[in-house]
Design a protein around this motif. Structure first.
Motif, PDB file in Angstrom:
ATOM      1  N   UNK A   5       0.709  -1.227   0.098  1.00 17.27           N
ATOM      2  CA  UNK A   5      -0.051   0.040   0.027  1.00 17.27           C
ATOM      3  C   UNK A   5       0.959   1.256   0.042  1.00 17.27           C
ATOM      4  N   UNK A   6       1.278   1.586  -1.079  1.00 16.07           N
ATOM      5  CA  UNK A   6       1.950   2.857  -1.246  1.00 16.07           C
ATOM      6  C   UNK A   6       1.372   4.166  -1.038  1.00 16.07           C
ATOM      7  N   UNK A   7       2.112   5.299  -0.546  1.00 16.24           N
ATOM      8  CA  UNK A   7       1.437   6.470   0.008  1.00 16.24           C
ATOM      9  C   UNK A   7       1.409   7.589  -1.234  1.00 16.24           C
ATOM     10  N   UNK A   8       1.103   8.817  -1.052  1.00 18.09           N
ATOM     11  CA  UNK A   8       0.950   9.631  -2.297  1.00 18.09           C
ATOM     12  C   UNK A   8       1.557  11.168  -1.598  1.00 18.09           C
ATOM     13  N   UNK A   9       1.540  12.047  -2.362  1.00 15.92           N
ATOM     14  CA  UNK A   9       1.796  13.238  -1.972  1.00 15.92           C
ATOM     15  C   UNK A   9       0.669  14.154  -2.931  1.00 15.92           C
ATOM     16  N   UNK A  10       0.355  15.296  -2.386  1.00 18.11           N
ATOM     17  CA  UNK A  10      -0.329  16.419  -3.052  1.00 18.11           C
ATOM     18  C   UNK A  10       0.334  17.371  -3.406  1.00 18.11           C
ATOM     19  N   UNK A  11      -0.017  17.547  -4.988  1.00 20.64           N
ATOM     20  CA  UNK A  11       0.852  18.906  -5.590  1.00 20.64           C
ATOM     21  C   UNK A  11      -0.477  19.975  -5.820  1.00 20.64           C
ATOM     22  N   UNK A  12      -0.126  20.734  -4.803  1.00 18.34           N
ATOM     23  CA  UNK A  12      -1.179  21.812  -4.682  1.00 18.34           C
ATOM     24  C   UNK A  12      -2.507  21.232  -3.984  1.00 18.34           C
ATOM     25  N   UNK A  13      -3.306  22.024  -3.218  1.00 18.93           N
ATOM     26  CA  UNK A  13      -4.266  21.769  -2.592  1.00 18.93           C
ATOM     27  C   UNK A  13      -5.141  22.920  -2.175  1.00 18.93           C
ATOM     28  N   UNK A  14      -5.861  23.165  -3.011  1.00 17.01           N
ATOM     29  CA  UNK A  14      -6.952  24.150  -2.788  1.00 17.01           C
ATOM     30  C   UNK A  14      -8.389  23.770  -2.258  1.00 17.01           C
ATOM     31  N   UNK A  15      -8.636  24.544  -1.180  1.00 15.30           N
ATOM     32  CA  UNK A  15      -9.883  24.159  -0.399  1.00 15.30           C
ATOM     33  C   UNK A  15     -10.935  25.277  -0.877  1.00 15.30           C
ATOM     34  N   UNK A  16     -11.838  24.688  -1.820  1.00 16.88           N
ATOM     35  CA  UNK A  16     -12.894  25.556  -2.526  1.00 16.88           C
ATOM     36  C   UNK A  16     -13.849  26.219  -1.706  1.00 16.88           C
ATOM     37  N   UNK A  65      -8.533   1.629  10.351  1.00 19.63           N
ATOM     38  CA  UNK A  65      -9.164   1.918   9.064  1.00 19.63           C
ATOM     39  C   UNK A  65      -9.006   0.262   8.203  1.00 19.63           C
ATOM     40  N   UNK A  66      -8.436  -0.603   8.531  1.00 21.84           N
ATOM     41  CA  UNK A  66      -8.355  -1.690   7.807  1.00 21.84           C
ATOM     42  C   UNK A  66      -9.407  -2.616   7.984  1.00 21.84           C
ATOM     43  N   UNK A  67      -9.653  -2.344   9.430  1.00 20.49           N
ATOM     44  CA  UNK A  67     -10.774  -3.009   9.950  1.00 20.49           C
ATOM     45  C   UNK A  67     -12.264  -2.351   9.399  1.00 20.49           C
ATOM     46  N   UNK A  68     -12.380  -1.188   9.243  1.00 21.53           N
ATOM     47  CA  UNK A  68     -13.433  -0.558   8.737  1.00 21.53           C
ATOM     48  C   UNK A  68     -13.602  -0.900   7.604  1.00 21.53           C
ATOM     49  N   UNK A  69     -12.451  -0.976   6.724  1.00 21.35           N
ATOM     50  CA  UNK A  69     -12.757  -1.429   5.384  1.00 21.35           C
ATOM     51  C   UNK A  69     -13.329  -2.984   5.001  1.00 21.35           C
ATOM     52  N   UNK A  70     -12.767  -3.976   6.031  1.00 25.51           N
ATOM     53  CA  UNK A  70     -13.430  -5.294   6.098  1.00 25.51           C
ATOM     54  C   UNK A  70     -14.650  -5.310   6.286  1.00 25.51           C
ATOM     55  N   UNK A  71     -15.365  -4.280   7.429  1.00 19.49           N
ATOM     56  CA  UNK A  71     -16.750  -4.320   7.820  1.00 19.49           C
ATOM     57  C   UNK A  71     -17.588  -3.619   6.632  1.00 19.49           C
ATOM     58  N   UNK A 105      -6.036  -0.869   0.057  1.00 22.34           N
ATOM     59  CA  UNK A 105      -5.716  -2.068  -0.277  1.00 22.34           C
ATOM     60  C   UNK A 105      -6.383  -3.294   0.313  1.00 22.34           C
ATOM     61  N   UNK A 106      -7.144  -3.173   1.474  1.00 22.37           N
ATOM     62  CA  UNK A 106      -7.975  -4.180   1.995  1.00 22.37           C
ATOM     63  C   UNK A 106      -9.196  -4.172   0.972  1.00 22.37           C
ATOM     64  N   UNK A 107      -9.914  -3.168   0.533  1.00 17.69           N
ATOM     65  CA  UNK A 107     -11.055  -3.162  -0.347  1.00 17.69           C
ATOM     66  C   UNK A 107     -10.476  -4.041  -1.833  1.00 17.69           C
ATOM     67  N   UNK A 108      -9.260  -3.925  -2.286  1.00 20.94           N
ATOM     68  CA  UNK A 108      -8.932  -4.430  -3.336  1.00 20.94           C
ATOM     69  C   UNK A 108      -8.540  -5.967  -3.271  1.00 20.94           C
ATOM     70  N   UNK A 109      -7.871  -6.230  -1.963  1.00 28.58           N
ATOM     71  CA  UNK A 109      -7.473  -7.431  -1.550  1.00 28.58           C
ATOM     72  C   UNK A 109      -8.451  -8.348  -1.356  1.00 28.58           C
ATOM     73  N   UNK A 110      -9.719  -7.862  -0.756  1.00 27.54           N
ATOM     74  CA  UNK A 110     -10.916  -8.911  -0.476  1.00 27.54           C
ATOM     75  C   UNK A 110     -11.676  -8.986  -1.808  1.00 27.54           C
ATOM     76  N   UNK A 111     -11.632  -8.075  -2.614  1.00 22.67           N
ATOM     77  CA  UNK A 111     -12.010  -8.220  -4.197  1.00 22.67           C
ATOM     78  C   UNK A 111     -11.606  -9.303  -4.711  1.00 22.67           C
TER      79      UNK A 111
END
Length: 272
Positions: A5-16, A65-71, A105-111
């Motif tokens: 489960x790789x992470x991400x960065x945000x390039x710019x973030x405008x709260x509209x 949140x992994x358990x929330x995804x399974x639930x 990742x849990x959603x995709x893994x369970x799928x």
């Protein structure tokens, strides 16, 4: 089944604007960070089980949140219990979406594990029900994200050949803290337009709306950003709600030679 489960960065973030449902409409470009990831193992089990090792997070294991995804997947599709083992490597409270990546990742893994055969739209809908960054990880490719973050379209920032350097101090910034001080506004230049420019033209124009008040409360973050620019980054910014900062370097040696201005800083480098 083993998953990264790789992470991400945000390039710019405008709260509209603030929405009637209490969330905010945003505009941001999310970029996957391929080489900084958590590892998960998911397998069928006689009872639901969650095991965590690696970096600590600020919630009890039963609320992860992994358990929330399974639930969610159990409620929607009737899947059976599983054993989830999480090796946490992505820093927490960093604005890097590590928890969101784990949930998706849990959603995709369970799928895959249960042969559900979900469409991309169904996977995105499941992921989006778990958070605002989660849907991005279904596609896990550069996306211009709007709405709460779940409305996506591909974007291609001109980053080939750059080195990404991520720095994160010991302190964390909560999403709640970041949103509490933000002043929503529609910027004069849209991120879609700005992404057509070269990276060297982004500084001062591609903005993260959380930075001003987060930097006021956490001056070390402002210091880290300035240190990235002084070291030769063509663009530097805070990711998401912080506390991670990142810089794009067109000279990999400068990225390699970077030294943070104080101790206790997590570093990650990778070529794009």
């Amino acid at each position: 089944m083993k998953l990264r489960a790789n992470c991400k960065i945000n390039i710019g973030l405008n709260v509209l604007r603030r929405r009637e449902d209490g969330f905010h409409d945003v505009s941001t470009v999310m970029l996957p960070v391929r080489e900084l990831y958590d590892e998960l193992e998911i397998e069928p089990s006689g009872a639901l089980e969650f095991v965590q090792r690696g970096l600590a997070v600020d919630c009890p294991p039963q609320e992860n949140i992994c358990l929330k995804a399974w639930r969610l997947m159990h409620a929607r599709y009737g899947v059976g219990p599983v054993r989830i083992a999480l090796d946490k490597r992505v820093p927490f409270g960093a604005g890097l979406g590590g928890g969101s990546a784990d949930a998706t990742a849990v959603v995709l893994g369970i799928d895959a594990l249960f042969g559900l055969g979900l469409t991309e739209a169904e996977r995105i809908d499941c992921a989006a029900a778990l958070g605002s960054d989660t849907a991005f990880f279904v596609r896990n490719a550069p996306q211009l994200c709007t709405g709460r973050g779940e409305v996506m379209r591909p974007v291609r920032p001109a980053l080939d050949g750059y080195t990404l350097l991520i720095v994160k101090p010991d302190e964390a910034v909560s999403t709640r803290e970041a949103y509490a001080g933000v002043r929503p506004a529609v910027p004069a230049e849209s991120l879609a337009e700005l992404m057509r420019l070269p990276v060297a033209a982004w500084q001062g124009r591609v903005k993260n709306d959380f930075e001003p008040h987060v930097f006021d409360a956490h001056p070390q973050l402002a210091r880290l950003k300035e240190s990235l620019l002084a070291a030769g980054a063509r663009y530097a910014s805070m990711s998401g709600s912080g506390s991670a900062l990142f810089g794009f370097f067109d000279d990999p040696q400068r990225a390699q030679n970077y030294t943070p201005p104080f101790d206790g800083v997590f570093l990650h480098r990778e070529r794009l």
